[in-house]
Design a protein around this motif. Structure first.
Motif, PDB file in Angstrom:
ATOM      1  N   LYS A  11      24.323  26.369  45.980  1.00  0.00           N
ATOM      2  CA  LYS A  11      24.719  25.021  45.586  1.00  0.00           C
ATOM      3  C   LYS A  11      23.740  23.990  46.119  1.00  0.00           C
ATOM      4  CE  LYS A  11      29.680  24.980  44.697  1.00  0.00           C
ATOM      5  NZ  LYS A  11      30.958  24.336  45.078  1.00  0.00           N
ATOM      6  N   ARG A  12      23.465  22.990  45.275  1.00  0.00           N
ATOM      7  CA  ARG A  12      22.576  21.889  45.659  1.00  0.00           C
ATOM      8  C   ARG A  12      23.414  20.634  45.843  1.00  0.00           C
ATOM      9  NH1 ARG A  12      19.586  22.244  40.232  1.00  0.00           N
ATOM     10  NH2 ARG A  12      21.785  22.573  39.773  1.00  0.00           N
ATOM     11  N   LEU A  13      23.262  19.991  46.998  1.00  0.00           N
ATOM     12  CA  LEU A  13      24.031  18.791  47.327  1.00  0.00           C
ATOM     13  C   LEU A  13      23.110  17.593  47.424  1.00  0.00           C
ATOM     14  CD1 LEU A  13      26.704  17.411  48.334  1.00  0.00           C
ATOM     15  CD2 LEU A  13      25.915  17.955  50.655  1.00  0.00           C
ATOM     16  N   LEU A  14      23.512  16.496  46.787  1.00  0.00           N
ATOM     17  CA  LEU A  14      22.834  15.218  46.952  1.00  0.00           C
ATOM     18  C   LEU A  14      23.742  14.307  47.759  1.00  0.00           C
ATOM     19  CD1 LEU A  14      20.359  13.428  46.194  1.00  0.00           C
ATOM     20  CD2 LEU A  14      21.747  12.579  44.272  1.00  0.00           C
ATOM     21  N   ILE A  15      23.224  13.796  48.877  1.00  0.00           N
ATOM     22  CA  ILE A  15      23.947  12.829  49.687  1.00  0.00           C
ATOM     23  C   ILE A  15      23.453  11.442  49.299  1.00  0.00           C
ATOM     24  CG2 ILE A  15      24.439  12.009  52.015  1.00  0.00           C
ATOM     25  CD1 ILE A  15      23.987  14.849  53.032  1.00  0.00           C
ATOM     26  N   TRP A  16      24.331  10.656  48.697  1.00  0.00           N
ATOM     27  CA  TRP A  16      23.956   9.315  48.224  1.00  0.00           C
ATOM     28  C   TRP A  16      24.243   8.337  49.348  1.00  0.00           C
ATOM     29  CZ3 TRP A  16      25.472   7.362  42.667  1.00  0.00           C
ATOM     30  CH2 TRP A  16      24.685   6.239  42.350  1.00  0.00           C
ATOM     31  N   GLY A  17      23.198   8.021  50.091  1.00  0.00           N
ATOM     32  CA  GLY A  17      23.297   7.216  51.293  1.00  0.00           C
ATOM     33  C   GLY A  17      22.491   7.902  52.377  1.00  0.00           C
ATOM     34  N   ALA A  18      21.434   7.243  52.831  1.00  0.00           N
ATOM     35  CA  ALA A  18      20.516   7.869  53.785  1.00  0.00           C
ATOM     36  C   ALA A  18      20.421   7.043  55.063  1.00  0.00           C
ATOM     37  CB  ALA A  18      19.131   8.047  53.162  1.00  0.00           C
ATOM     38  N   GLY A  19      21.542   6.434  55.441  1.00  0.00           N
ATOM     39  CA  GLY A  19      21.624   5.702  56.698  1.00  0.00           C
ATOM     40  C   GLY A  19      22.399   6.501  57.718  1.00  0.00           C
ATOM     41  N   ASP A  20      23.089   5.802  58.608  1.00  0.00           N
ATOM     42  CA  ASP A  20      23.834   6.477  59.669  1.00  0.00           C
ATOM     43  C   ASP A  20      24.903   7.411  59.104  1.00  0.00           C
ATOM     44  OD1 ASP A  20      22.289   5.033  61.407  1.00  0.00           O
ATOM     45  OD2 ASP A  20      23.829   3.547  61.873  1.00  0.00           O
ATOM     46  N   GLN A  21      25.671   6.927  58.127  1.00  0.00           N
ATOM     47  CA  GLN A  21      26.712   7.770  57.548  1.00  0.00           C
ATOM     48  C   GLN A  21      26.113   8.961  56.818  1.00  0.00           C
ATOM     49  OE1 GLN A  21      30.023   7.156  58.108  1.00  0.00           O
ATOM     50  NE2 GLN A  21      30.490   9.110  57.111  1.00  0.00           N
ATOM     51  N   GLY A  22      24.918   8.788  56.278  1.00  0.00           N
ATOM     52  CA  GLY A  22      24.247   9.904  55.621  1.00  0.00           C
ATOM     53  C   GLY A  22      23.931  11.031  56.578  1.00  0.00           C
ATOM     54  N   THR A  23      23.467  10.695  57.785  1.00  0.00           N
ATOM     55  CA  THR A  23      23.152  11.753  58.755  1.00  0.00           C
ATOM     56  C   THR A  23      24.421  12.440  59.247  1.00  0.00           C
ATOM     57  OG1 THR A  23      23.118  10.195  60.622  1.00  0.00           O
ATOM     58  CG2 THR A  23      21.036  10.591  59.480  1.00  0.00           C
ATOM     59  N   VAL A  24      25.507  11.684  59.350  1.00  0.00           N
ATOM     60  CA  VAL A  24      26.790  12.285  59.714  1.00  0.00           C
ATOM     61  C   VAL A  24      27.250  13.248  58.621  1.00  0.00           C
ATOM     62  CG1 VAL A  24      29.237  11.789  60.114  1.00  0.00           C
ATOM     63  CG2 VAL A  24      27.488  10.374  61.192  1.00  0.00           C
ATOM     64  N   ALA A  25      27.120  12.817  57.362  1.00  0.00           N
ATOM     65  CA  ALA A  25      27.485  13.690  56.240  1.00  0.00           C
ATOM     66  C   ALA A  25      26.614  14.943  56.214  1.00  0.00           C
ATOM     67  CB  ALA A  25      27.360  12.926  54.926  1.00  0.00           C
ATOM     68  N   LEU A  26      25.340  14.793  56.552  1.00  0.00           N
ATOM     69  CA  LEU A  26      24.441  15.949  56.601  1.00  0.00           C
ATOM     70  C   LEU A  26      24.938  16.979  57.601  1.00  0.00           C
ATOM     71  CD1 LEU A  26      21.787  17.473  56.018  1.00  0.00           C
ATOM     72  CD2 LEU A  26      20.709  16.010  57.750  1.00  0.00           C
ATOM     73  N   ASP A  27      25.265  16.534  58.816  1.00  0.00           N
ATOM     74  CA  ASP A  27      25.749  17.475  59.826  1.00  0.00           C
ATOM     75  C   ASP A  27      27.003  18.196  59.349  1.00  0.00           C
ATOM     76  OD1 ASP A  27      23.701  16.866  61.532  1.00  0.00           O
ATOM     77  OD2 ASP A  27      24.896  15.594  62.870  1.00  0.00           O
ATOM     78  N   CYS A  28      27.890  17.459  58.702  1.00  0.00           N
ATOM     79  CA  CYS A  28      29.127  18.049  58.191  1.00  0.00           C
ATOM     80  C   CYS A  28      28.823  19.064  57.094  1.00  0.00           C
ATOM     81  CB  CYS A  28      30.048  16.951  57.685  1.00  0.00           C
ATOM     82  SG  CYS A  28      31.725  17.486  57.279  1.00  0.00           S
ATOM     83  N   ALA A  29      27.924  18.701  56.174  1.00  0.00           N
ATOM     84  CA  ALA A  29      27.556  19.607  55.084  1.00  0.00           C
ATOM     85  C   ALA A  29      26.917  20.888  55.617  1.00  0.00           C
ATOM     86  CB  ALA A  29      26.612  18.903  54.117  1.00  0.00           C
ATOM     87  N   LEU A  30      26.051  20.766  56.604  1.00  0.00           N
ATOM     88  CA  LEU A  30      25.413  21.944  57.185  1.00  0.00           C
ATOM     89  C   LEU A  30      26.455  22.842  57.859  1.00  0.00           C
ATOM     90  CD1 LEU A  30      22.200  20.366  58.752  1.00  0.00           C
ATOM     91  CD2 LEU A  30      22.317  21.842  56.727  1.00  0.00           C
ATOM     92  N   ALA A  31      27.432  22.225  58.517  1.00  0.00           N
ATOM     93  CA  ALA A  31      28.459  23.010  59.204  1.00  0.00           C
ATOM     94  C   ALA A  31      29.305  23.823  58.232  1.00  0.00           C
ATOM     95  CB  ALA A  31      29.349  22.090  60.035  1.00  0.00           C
ATOM     96  N   THR A  32      29.460  23.327  56.991  1.00  0.00           N
ATOM     97  CA  THR A  32      30.257  24.075  56.005  1.00  0.00           C
ATOM     98  C   THR A  32      29.549  25.326  55.509  1.00  0.00           C
ATOM     99  OG1 THR A  32      29.399  22.936  54.031  1.00  0.00           O
ATOM    100  CG2 THR A  32      31.255  21.892  55.200  1.00  0.00           C
TER     101      THR A  32
END
Length: 217
Positions: A11-32
């Motif tokens: 699966k390919r994920l696009l995170i729309w938002g590359a600020g602070d919340q984006g990095t938080v979402a990245l960590d969460c996505a990687l953990a899944t």
């Protein structure tokens, strides 16, 4: 350099938002461990920060209607409830699936419902028969107790505690460490200040602060 996780899922994920919340979402996505590829699209109104190892598209330079469908799922990562709603509307209009990111340490009752486009972060608890609407953020260590309702595009900050049957209206912001007692309703587009204790219903469109929480004039 583009990031490709060493996991079997494609699966390919696009995170729309590359600020602070984006990095938080990245960590969460990687953990899944659900995604083999994760890229970012900045939000024009907010810009972006450096995220080494990941591709960041610039919203102002991209054809959104072409870019979004090239990903399997898209999550909007912005602490602004209004921006999340705006971008999610564009994703839905493009017919692209919304991602729902749930950290593996979050505890969610089988009878609770978490809608699409939500980000549920580490050690959050969503108990029995609770409902979390579209595009909400439930932050680290927040507790959404049994039979609670968080309407669409709500932001629940870290260490918030919601008592049973509490309700938060659409696009409201619940500040860090605040408490909402059982059966209390916070209206739409309202703000609960950090550390506040809400013991009475909060009308639409107001800010309350303090212990007990009172309307800020």
């Amino acid at each position: 350099m583009e990031h490709t996780a060493n996991i079997p899922n494609t699966k390919r994920l696009l995170i729309w938002g590359a600020g602070d919340q984006g990095t938080v979402a990245l960590d969460c996505a990687l953990a899944t461990k659900k995604y083999s590829r994760i890229d970012f699209l900045d939000i024009r109104e907010k810009g972006h920060r450096q995220i080494p190892g990941y591709r960041i598209y610039e919203e102002a330079k991209e054809n959104i209607n072409t870019l979004l469908p090239s990903y399997d799922e898209v999550i909007v990562a912005s602490g602004s409830n209004y921006l999340r709603e705006k971008k999610i509307a564009q994703i839905l209009a493009a017919g692209v699936p919304l991602a729902t990111l749930i950290h593996p340490t979050a505890v969610i009752s089988p009878s609770a419902r978490v809608s699409k486009g939500c980000t549920i972060l580490a050690n959050a608890v969503i108990n029995s028969n609770a409902y979390v609407g579209i595009g909400c953020i439930v932050n680290t260590n927040a507790v959404v107790e049994h039979d609670c309702l968080a309407e669409d595009y709500v932001n629940i900050c870290p260490q918030v505690s919601m008592g049973g049957h509490a309700k938060i209206g659409r696009r409201s912001f619940i500040g860090i460490g605040s408490t909402i007692l059982d059966h209390i309703t916070v209206g739409r587009e309202s703000i609960v200040g950090a550390g506040a204790v809400v013991i009475r219903n909060v009308p639409d469109g107001v800010t309350v602060v303090g212990v007990p929480a009172k309307r800020r004039l």
